[in-house]
Design a protein around this motif. Structure first.
Motif, PDB file in Angstrom:
ATOM      1  N   LEU A 340       0.841  -1.189   0.000  1.00 44.46           N
ATOM      2  CA  LEU A 340       0.000   0.000   0.000  1.00 44.46           C
ATOM      3  C   LEU A 340       0.882   1.247   0.000  1.00 44.46           C
ATOM      4  O   LEU A 340       1.692   1.437   0.925  1.00 44.46           O
ATOM      5  N   PRO A 341       0.756   2.121  -1.013  1.00 45.07           N
ATOM      6  CA  PRO A 341       1.611   3.316  -1.088  1.00 45.07           C
ATOM      7  C   PRO A 341       1.113   4.450  -0.185  1.00 45.07           C
ATOM      8  O   PRO A 341       0.867   5.565  -0.642  1.00 45.07           O
ATOM      9  N   LEU A 362      -6.408   4.035   7.811  1.00 47.29           N
ATOM     10  CA  LEU A 362      -5.465   3.311   6.948  1.00 47.29           C
ATOM     11  C   LEU A 362      -6.087   2.002   6.452  1.00 47.29           C
ATOM     12  O   LEU A 362      -5.966   1.643   5.275  1.00 47.29           O
ATOM     13  N   GLN A 363      -6.773   1.291   7.331  1.00 52.44           N
ATOM     14  CA  GLN A 363      -7.415   0.033   6.953  1.00 52.44           C
ATOM     15  C   GLN A 363      -8.548   0.260   5.960  1.00 52.44           C
ATOM     16  O   GLN A 363      -8.742  -0.534   5.023  1.00 52.44           O
ATOM     17  N   GLU A 366      -7.017   0.947   2.634  1.00 51.89           N
ATOM     18  CA  GLU A 366      -6.449  -0.299   2.112  1.00 51.89           C
ATOM     19  C   GLU A 366      -7.531  -1.197   1.529  1.00 51.89           C
ATOM     20  O   GLU A 366      -7.357  -1.773   0.450  1.00 51.89           O
ATOM     21  N   ARG A 367      -8.662  -1.330   2.225  1.00 60.86           N
ATOM     22  CA  ARG A 367      -9.748  -2.167   1.712  1.00 60.86           C
ATOM     23  C   ARG A 367     -10.239  -1.673   0.353  1.00 60.86           C
ATOM     24  O   ARG A 367     -10.443  -2.462  -0.576  1.00 60.86           O
ATOM     25  N   ARG A 368     -10.410  -0.364   0.221  1.00 54.60           N
ATOM     26  CA  ARG A 368     -10.880   0.197  -1.045  1.00 54.60           C
ATOM     27  C   ARG A 368      -9.815   0.058  -2.134  1.00 54.60           C
ATOM     28  O   ARG A 368     -10.134  -0.189  -3.307  1.00 54.60           O
ATOM     29  N   TRP A 369      -8.562   0.210  -1.741  1.00 56.36           N
ATOM     30  CA  TRP A 369      -7.444   0.035  -2.689  1.00 56.36           C
ATOM     31  C   TRP A 369      -7.420  -1.379  -3.242  1.00 56.36           C
ATOM     32  O   TRP A 369      -7.250  -1.599  -4.451  1.00 56.36           O
ATOM     33  N   LEU A 383      -8.479   8.343  -2.385  1.00 55.98           N
ATOM     34  CA  LEU A 383      -9.240   7.519  -1.439  1.00 55.98           C
ATOM     35  C   LEU A 383      -9.045   8.033  -0.017  1.00 55.98           C
ATOM     36  O   LEU A 383      -9.998   8.047   0.784  1.00 55.98           O
ATOM     37  N   LEU A 384      -7.837   8.454   0.292  1.00 60.45           N
ATOM     38  CA  LEU A 384      -7.561   8.993   1.628  1.00 60.45           C
ATOM     39  C   LEU A 384      -8.382  10.254   1.870  1.00 60.45           C
ATOM     40  O   LEU A 384      -8.999  10.405   2.940  1.00 60.45           O
ATOM     41  N   GLU A 385      -8.395  11.156   0.899  1.00 58.08           N
ATOM     42  CA  GLU A 385      -9.166  12.397   1.063  1.00 58.08           C
ATOM     43  C   GLU A 385     -10.636  12.105   1.255  1.00 58.08           C
ATOM     44  O   GLU A 385     -11.325  12.742   2.060  1.00 58.08           O
TER      45      GLU A 385
END
Length: 391
Positions: A340-341, A362-363, A366-369, A383-385
């Motif tokens: 995960l970057p 973070l989790q 990661e799930r969406r990534w 996704l973070l935003e």
């Protein structure tokens, strides 16, 4: 007169130096190296039989500058450490007493006497190190030619001496046998129950060795028919025995190397607690146990997202589960599990206080990534935003 064909190992210079140290008349190649060379198979281990006592073997090797290790000194075995690979040297022996699990032996001087205590005729072939002339005391050459695995002497008696010989019979039958030996089959059926008295490690070693062979399915089916498989692996059922055959076919079609733990999983129902129990009983390693349990947790939905499966279970676990279900491995071909970057520190920099909240965000990212099939960093930042805005 039959001679051992020339092979790369028979012309090894370090082996010739070892034979010279022992004395030509005091050394004979024996067992697997002789048998497999005659059968045209690759050689992995070289064994030498000798009438010399272990102490004299050690002395002679030391005088020749050859280092030795007393790997099985109580049973007469010394290992010579040679540049091209170790060689086991074992003093000729005879059985004094046996109880089905272990034998008390005495050293001997007669080659035939040593041959008589071995299990199968094809394992009791000795080759002279210089002339390569083969000494065959129990028609092992004929049995090898006919593809027959036959006990030396009375089959039932040999099994009562060492119960593990039942499993060894099936292993050698799978490797070399074309026709079944009726006496051996009857003895294995009659004495299958004696396997209960063996150490779990010895049973596991032989079972995994059978499963590692190129085509173990017919042998496993025979073991089931004779009541042998029920003793060592009572969890296996008819449906699971069929799944082994399907797995072997899947491995071949995908060009995947046979693996005994994966094949053991095929013999078990896909239930994690059963896999845990079998792994504990067979005293499998921690790594083998984890792999067996992972395979037992397989689901029909695994094939829908192979890369997602590999991300959470590892490539090896994913391959096992897909092969066991007959699914294609092509989505994993040449693919490496990405990282995960995104780091937790980057979330803190955006104003989130250190603690459980950072891990949750973070989790979620990661799930969406993973669900989006591992997009690159710009998408991860998006996704973070989104997660930050939602919270």
């Amino acid at each position: 007169m039959t001679r051992l064909p020339l092979a790369s190992w028979t012309t090894r210079e370090d082996l010739a130096r070892l034979v010279e140290a022992l004395g030509t008349d005091n050394a004979r190649y024996v067992g697997g190296a002789v048998r497999d060379t005659l059968f045209g198979k690759d050689i992995h281990d070289i064994d030498i039989a000798t009438p010399l006592l272990p102490a004299e073997v050690i002395d002679r090797c030391r005088d020749a500058g050859i280092r030795t290790v007393p790997t099985g000194i109580d049973h007469g075995t010394v290992t010579a450490i040679l540049p091209d690979g170790p060689v086991e040297i074992t003093t000729l022996r005879q059985d004094v007493s046996t109880d089905g699990r272990r034998a008390t032996v005495a050293f001997a001087k007669d080659w035939r006497e040593d041959a008589a205590r071995r299990d199968f005729t094809i394992n009791a072939l000795y080759a002279h190190p210089e002339s390569l002339e083969i000494s065959d005391y129990f028609d092992g050459l004929q049995d090898l030619e006919k593809g027959r695995v036959r006990f030396i002497g009375d089959a039932a008696e040999r099994i009562r001496e060492d119960h593990l010989r039942i499993l060894r019979y099936f292993r050698f039958q799978a490797r070399f046998g074309d026709a079944l030996d009726d006496e051996a089959v009857a003895a294995c059926r009659e004495l299958a129950h004696t396997l209960k008295g063996l150490s779990r490690e010895r049973v596991a070693m032989e079972l995994l060795a059978i499963l590692a062979l190129p085509a173990p399915s017919p042998t496993i089916a025979l073991m089931k028919e004779l009541g042998v498989l029920e003793v060592i692996l009572p969890e296996s059922r008819e449906r699971e025995a069929e799944s082994l055959h399907r797995l072997v076919q899947a491995e071949r079609s995908e060009g995947i190397k046979p693996d005994p733990v994966r094949r053991l999983a095929a013999l078990l129902p896909p239930i994690a607690r059963i896999a845990e129990s079998v792994a504990a009983r067979l005293r499998l390693s921690r790594q083998q146990r984890a792999r067996l349990v992972c395979a037992a947790e397989r689901k029909e939905t695994d094939a829908e997202n192979p890369r997602t499966l590999a991300y959470y279970e590892g490539l090896e676990g994913a391959r096992d589960r897909l092969l066991l279900q007959g699914a294609s491995l092509s989505p994993l071909a040449g693919w490496e599990i990405p990282s995960l970057p995104l780091k937790g520190g980057e979330i803190v920099e955006r104003g989130v206080g250190k603690g459980p909240q950072v891990a949750k965000i973070l989790q979620a990212v990661e799930r969406r990534w993973v669900d989006e099939d591992f997009p690159d960093r710009p998408r991860v930042l998006e996704l973070l935003e989104q997660e930050l805005a939602a919270r």
